[in-house]
Design an enzyme around this catalytic site. Structure first.
Site, short mmCIF file in Angstrom:
data_model
loop_
_atom_site.label_atom_id
_atom_site.label_comp_id
_atom_site.label_asym_id
_atom_site.label_seq_id
_atom_site.Cartn_x
_atom_site.Cartn_y
_atom_site.Cartn_z
N ASP A 533 0.05 23.49 -71.51
CA ASP A 533 -0.65 24.41 -72.39
C ASP A 533 -2.15 24.07 -72.32
OD1 ASP A 533 -1.00 26.35 -74.33
OD2 ASP A 533 -0.81 24.91 -75.96
N THR A 535 -4.72 24.78 -75.23
CA THR A 535 -5.22 24.33 -76.53
C THR A 535 -4.45 23.11 -77.02
OG1 THR A 535 -5.81 26.59 -77.08
CG2 THR A 535 -5.74 25.01 -78.90
N ASP A 732 1.97 21.25 -77.45
CA ASP A 732 1.81 20.63 -78.77
C ASP A 732 2.11 21.56 -79.93
OD1 ASP A 732 -0.39 22.32 -78.53
OD2 ASP A 732 -1.70 20.99 -79.67
#
Length: 844
Positions: A533, A535, A732
């Protein structure tokens, strides 16, 4: 959701199977049940009341179920249920009256070879399958206090003695189970050496011309001395080996002790019969004195050497879980409670959520929480593996076990007991250390047939020597048959994998890499593709508002609407906008009908007007047209790596908010290392193509996908897996959870959400891509170590058994005595453990 329950009424594995099957028949439930300890771990789609579960189990048999308490595993198991309920009704800060009670050895034990998977036992002993000594699991325990004059007084808190009034003092840690095992073996070892040495000297003196011992006594009398001296060695020091051998034969779980038991029993019984009934043996068994060759020295020396091996193993086992012990040392025992303006020292186990705690310079952080006043620098190296202290201020999170710097601060307790990160790390390391790696299946298959094969080879060896060997053929046959039994070491095979896994998992924990199970550790070395990912994984995950652009120049009005919509969202970008608005003292408006559109943005009604905040896809979906000039301006911002969210009121786009999220310093370096190791790195982000390309260009990433919805990540992983790729996914957020679960190796950033961490196989405490490089290096080192162990174990047994059988005798005249075979067998297991311990010096 996952809960743990205590099951009462189970007495055997059949009961366990029945309870597990009954629970799994309930719709929406997935249950795993263990017998020791009697626990059920239940994952459910929707909460099922305990009362309903009780009804189902009561119908299946005389079983009861109740929700588990975190303290049940660190306190007396037999009293855990009652004590946990009592404590729930007590003031956790109320000082308990010191009371007398007996010490008891409460603990959790496991087999170092994990013969029954992750099964644990509630008392010490030996494994019912392989016969090895059970190893105590390292757990957190409370500090207790006693009176120097009245040691029968035991209290869970500091205070004064109710009898004499003296201050109670902490009880020094008593000899732990590992040391008890070592001490017990050492005591037996001393007895074995004391009596074996004379037997060995008497036996070997026969090789001396004109043996001086025969001037003192006759051969027959010296044989009696050997017999009497062998009794304490075999029936005290080595008796446990015969008990384990007997159990292994009765249960047909044949193991190393089966071979030792048979080999030494044959030698001892042969010698015993030879002493009392020498005439029943043919002349080939007799010496020139007319007596039978006795092998008391072989039986006792073998037992003594096996004891030595067990002693060395016990010492080495204590070092394999050294990482867990180091983590346990981080756990503080006391904390300073701030109550009504006064400071009060309390036990760590009496802290409850919401308590205010003062942390003084140099002290350990007692529990997880946030700073409410003050600031300091915190040494988090023991958790993250990073040596540089981290500056912390109000609202920053602090972690249990980390060390405060030179300033004092007050914090609020948010996670206590088993909820703290330190407790979860210790539990995860314990669980992972007991899990079985797929590579272990090979050793398991070999071990299944190993002992019967060795016994058959031993019998064939005797008959081969008896028929084809030189005189005395029967003596040669007996000695070599015993040597075959003694030299074979299935334990070296069994220990090859779990020892390396245990040390490797501990090493990972010390470097901020939390591994859920051994399978993840093995597969991490095989990954072909890493999907990450953006961000919070590649970037800091701490976005900040760079600017608000309004077409009508009314930026405060636009910010008010944007912030009002975002106040109900948990997305990091939303939080950045809310914090920006609060800093500008913007008043928030009430939002009705708030709705999150996955991968696009949010919707709501503000002052009876429909508002939308999100990307171009959302604007297209609601029919809000974006002016050409505005879109060009946005594209220019995106090309600089900024994330843009449009704001529309009643389908009219009024402007946008530009948000930046700095790329982590080591992301580029980590990605380069992974690519150099042959891993294809693909960045998948919900952000637009322009922003994604800007980040990819900065990182020199050739593969990236933009405008991804959560299901797009899932589909990409499935596509790659269909091509035979081993895929790791790093993320996350909550939206990453499905992809983390689907991937071969889900890697969660420790800075992310609990849902992501729960779905992952590996968690990186610090939460950056460099942790993935370390995890891959660790996996490679552990797998290399396991292969070395397995190679040694296979080669040792492959060469050792034929040599013991006498295969070299026709060519080189070399025979291996049972005593040398015992030395080799003992050292083979120890060498596997010592090789695994080399991983402790690994630099990640």
């Amino acid at each position: 959701m996952t809960h743990q329950y205590i099951i009462s009424g189970m007495s055997c594995n059949g009961c366990r199977t029945k309870v597990e099957k009954t629970l799994n028949e309930v719709e929406g439930i997935q249950a795993e049940v263990t017998l020791n300890p009697p626990l059920a771990t239940i994952t459910m789609q929707q909460h099922v009341p305990t009362e309903k579960l009780q009804e189902i189990l009561a119908a299946a048999g005389n079983y009861t179920i109740e929700m588990d308490s975190p303290k049940n595993h660190s306190e007396t198991p037999a009293k855990s249920c009652c004590s946990s309920h009592k404590k729930q009704n007590q003031d956790p800060h109320k000082k308990e009256t010191p009371k007398m009670h007996q010490h008891s050895a409460n603990g959790v034990y496991y087999c170092p070879m994990h013969c029954e998977g992750d099964k644990t036992y509630n008392k010490p002993g030996d494994c019912p399958v392989c016969g090895m000594d059970l190893v105590p699991q390292v757990t957190v325990s409370a500090t207790q206090f006693t009176c120097p004059m009245h040691p029968e007084i035991i209290s869970n808190e500091a205070g004064d003695c109710p009898i004499c009034g003296m201050d109670l003092v902490p009880i020094q840690a008593s000899e732990n189970e590992e040391n008890k095992t070592y001490s017990d073996l050492w005591r037996k070892m001393k007895i074995a050496i004391l009596f074996t040495l004379p037997i060995f000297i008497i036996s070997m003196s026969e090789m001396i011309p004109n043996n001086p011992l025969y001037n003192i006594m006759s051969v027959e009398k010296w044989n009696w001395v050997q017999f009497l001296f062998s009794i304490p060695v075999l029936f005290y020091a080595g008796w446990m080996f015969f008990v384990r051998a007997y159990k292994s034969i009765v249960t047909w779980n044949l193991n190393m002790f089966t071979l030792i038991g048979i080999g030494t029993s044959v030698a001892f019984l042969f010698s015993l019969i030879g002493m009392f009934f020498p005439d029943i043996f043919p002349a080939e068994f007799k010496s020139h004195h007319g007596t039978i060759h006795l092998y008391f020295e072989a039986a006792t020396v073998i037992i003594t050497l096996v004891l030595l091996g067990q002693l060395l193993e016990a010492k080495a086992h204590g070092q394999t879980n050294g990482a867990i012990k180091e983590l346990l040392k981080l756990a503080p025992t006391e904390a300073t409670l701030v109550e009504n303006g006064n400071d009060k020292v309390i036990s760590i186990h009496n802290i409850k959520k919401g308590d205010l705690l003062r942390v003084k310079p140099g002290e350990k952080i007692p529990v997880d929480g946030k700073i409410t006043s003050g600031e300091s620098s915190i040494d988090e190296s023991m958790i993250t593996g990073e040596p540089i202290p981290v500056d912390k201020k109000v609202e920053d999170t602090v972690i249990s076990g980390t060390i405060n710097g030179t300033k004092s601060f007050v914090m609020i307790a948010e996670k206590v007991g088993s909820e703290t990160m330190l407790s979860q790390i210790i539990q995860m390391v314990n669980d992972a250390s007991r899990s079985r790696a797929p590579i272990q299946k090979l050793a398991d298959r070999v071990s299944k047939y190993f002992v019967p094969t060795v016994v058959i080879i031993s019998i064939l060896t005797f008959f081969a020597w008896a028929k084809f060997g030189p005189e005395p053929a029967y003596v040669y046959g007996l000695i070599n048959a015993i040597a075959v039994l003694i030299i074979a070491c299935p334990c070296a095979l069994g220990l090859a994998t779990p020892m390396s896994v245990m040390v490797g998992v501990g090493k990972g924990a010390q470097n901020g890499i939390l591994i859920k199970n051994a399978e993840a550790l093995e597969n991490m070395n095989k990954i072909d593709v890493l999907i990450t990912d953006k961000t919070g994984t590649i970037t800091e995950g701490k976005p900040s508002v760079e600017k608000i652009y309004a077409l009508n120049n009314n930026e405060d009005f636009l910010l008010q609407n944007i912030a009002s919509l975002n106040q109900h969202s948990e997305h990091p970008l939303a939080q950045a906008v809310v914090n920006f608005a609060k800093a500008k003292n913007i008043l928030f408006k009430e939002v009705e009908g708030f709705e999150t559109v996955a991968g696009k943005g949010v919707l709501g009604t503000i002052e009876n007007k429909k508002a939308a905040l999100g990307n171009k896809k959302l604007m297209d979906e609601i029919g809000a047209a974006i002016a050409e000039d505005l879109e060009k301006q946005v594209t220019a911002e995106q090309n600089l790596g900024k994330t843009i969210s449009y704001i529309s009121i009643e389908k009219e786009v009024l402007g946008y908010v530009a948000i930046t999220d700095a790329i982590k310093e080591n992301s580029a370096k980590a990605i380069k290392k992974l690519i150099d190791q042959g891993v294809e790195v693909i960045m998948m982000t919900g952000d637009n193509h322009n922003t994604a390309k800007a980040v990819a260009d900065h990182l020199h990433l050739s593969s990236f996908k933009a405008d991804c919805l959560p299901e797009d990540k899932l589909k990409e992983i499935e596509r790659l897996q269909a091509q035979g790729k081993i895929v790791a996914m790093a993320g996350d957020g909550i939206n990453d959870a499905p992809a983390l679960a689907q991937s071969n190796i889900g890697i969660a950033m420790g800075t992310g959400t609990d849902v992501a961490i729960e779905s992952a196989k590996i968690t990186l405490v610090k939460g950056d891509l460099n942790g993935i490089v370390k995890a891959k290096n660790l996996s490679h080192a552990v797998m290399s170590n396991i292969k070395q162990n397995l190679f040694f174990a296979f080669i040792y047994n492959t060469l050792g058994v034929p040599i013991a059988a006498g295969i070299l005798y026709p060519f080189l005249g070399i025979l291996l005595s049972p005593m040398l075979a015992a030395v080799a067998m003992s050292l083979s297991s120890v060498s596997v453990i010592v090789n695994a311990l080399r991983l402790r010096n690994l630099k990640l």
